[in-house]
Design a protein around this motif. Structure first.
Motif, PDB file in Angstrom:
ATOM      1  N   ILE A  18       0.795  -0.990  -0.052  1.00 51.22           N
ATOM      2  CA  ILE A  18      -0.090   0.052   0.031  1.00 51.22           C
ATOM      3  C   ILE A  18       0.991   1.290  -0.211  1.00 51.22           C
ATOM      4  O   ILE A  18       1.775   1.348   0.827  1.00 51.22           O
ATOM      5  N   ARG A  19       0.688   2.188  -1.008  1.00 51.88           N
ATOM      6  CA  ARG A  19       1.478   3.421  -1.167  1.00 51.88           C
ATOM      7  C   ARG A  19       0.609   4.618  -0.880  1.00 51.88           C
ATOM      8  O   ARG A  19       1.219   5.606  -1.206  1.00 51.88           O
ATOM      9  N   ASN A  20      -0.766   4.571  -0.444  1.00 51.85           N
ATOM     10  CA  ASN A  20      -1.490   5.798  -0.549  1.00 51.85           C
ATOM     11  C   ASN A  20      -2.174   5.635   0.765  1.00 51.85           C
ATOM     12  O   ASN A  20      -2.656   4.952   1.425  1.00 51.85           O
ATOM     13  N   ASP A  74       8.206   7.787  -1.394  1.00 50.07           N
ATOM     14  CA  ASP A  74       7.712   7.206  -2.685  1.00 50.07           C
ATOM     15  C   ASP A  74       6.071   6.939  -2.606  1.00 50.07           C
ATOM     16  O   ASP A  74       5.553   6.467  -3.443  1.00 50.07           O
ATOM     17  N   ALA A  75       5.624   7.261  -1.406  1.00 44.45           N
ATOM     18  CA  ALA A  75       4.149   7.033  -1.298  1.00 44.45           C
ATOM     19  C   ALA A  75       3.528   8.427  -1.309  1.00 44.45           C
ATOM     20  O   ALA A  75       3.943   9.348  -1.383  1.00 44.45           O
ATOM     21  N   ILE A  76       2.256   8.276  -1.751  1.00 45.21           N
ATOM     22  CA  ILE A  76       1.329   9.445  -1.746  1.00 45.21           C
ATOM     23  C   ILE A  76       0.620   9.687  -0.548  1.00 45.21           C
ATOM     24  O   ILE A  76      -0.341   8.749  -0.147  1.00 45.21           O
ATOM     25  N   VAL A  77       0.825  10.659   0.131  1.00 41.46           N
ATOM     26  CA  VAL A  77       0.413  10.975   1.456  1.00 41.46           C
ATOM     27  C   VAL A  77      -0.298  12.170   1.827  1.00 41.46           C
ATOM     28  O   VAL A  77       0.035  13.369   1.224  1.00 41.46           O
ATOM     29  N   GLU A  78      -1.617  12.424   2.185  1.00 41.77           N
ATOM     30  CA  GLU A  78      -2.350  13.439   2.461  1.00 41.77           C
ATOM     31  C   GLU A  78      -2.389  13.378   4.157  1.00 41.77           C
ATOM     32  O   GLU A  78      -3.106  12.649   4.600  1.00 41.77           O
TER      33      GLU A  78
END
Length: 213
Positions: free
Chosen positions: A171-173, A188-192
């Protein structure tokens, strides 16, 4: 470099606001609106709105404005709201229950497929039409259901270990309400990262600043 790669995050972060307002206009039966009218309603300049939308192509006509339903659909496509990305939520406490119950995931690009907690009192309870699962079964669930996004409504002390486990599961988000900054550890993860305290302190500053004038 593609056209989208050149678009700044400041523009991207304004798109949901445009979309939300256009949905409201559709519900009221408004069929057409100019950039000037949009600017008045949104507190932005007409030039800013046109520049933002021009990053993705021309949607309006000079002297005519924008067709509300068409612009709404275009922005929805840009945001990827039809993706229905399978999502899991961690933490069935007060915040997790509020997020799971009141967020309209389906209309905002996601599909909530699992909720996890490690508290015996919460495991098995029903939330958002799902049974809260024991986090001990996370690996098996991920291998079977293949979620792509995780929501963290857990304490900061639990976030680091959980993030590592999820990252190792592919999981990368992340939509992160904990006070643990995931983006610092996983570039390299998409994080909010959503820091409610930061927003509250910003409001406090603005009130204090206004009072001092």
């Amino acid at each position: 470099m593609s056209r989208r790669e050149k678009v700044s995050m400041s523009v991207i972060r304004r798109l949901p606001r445009y979309y939300r307002f256009l949905i409201h206009l559709k519900e009221k039966g408004v069929t057409r609106i100019s950039s000037t009218e949009l600017s008045t309603k949104l507190g932005l300049t007409a030039s800013q709105i046109r520049q933002d939308l021009n990053c993705f192509g021309g949607f309006g006509q000079q002297g005519y404005g924008y067709i509300v339903s068409q612009l709404c659909d275009e922005i929805g496509n840009i945001l990827g709201l039809s993706g229905k990305y399978p999502t899991i939520l961690f933490g069935a406490g007060n915040l997790g229950r509020a997020i799971g119950t009141h967020m309209s995931f389906e209309s905002e690009g996601f599909r909530l497929i699992g909720i996890f907690d490690n508290s015996p009192e919460r495991i098995g309870m029903e939330l958002a039409n799902l049974k809260v699962r024991d986090v001990a079964g996370l690996e098996e669930f991920c291998k079977k259901e293949k979620p792509v996004m995780a929501i963290f409504c857990v304490p900061r002390t639990a976030a680091g270990e959980l993030a590592e486990q999820l990252y190792n599961l592919g999981i990368r988000n992340f939509w992160n309400f904990s006070h643990y900054d995931l983006s610092m550890r996983y570039p390299d993860a998409i994080v909010e990262n959503v820091h409610l305290n930061d927003s509250l302190m910003t409001l406090c500053y603005r009130i204090s600043d206004q009072s001092a004038k």
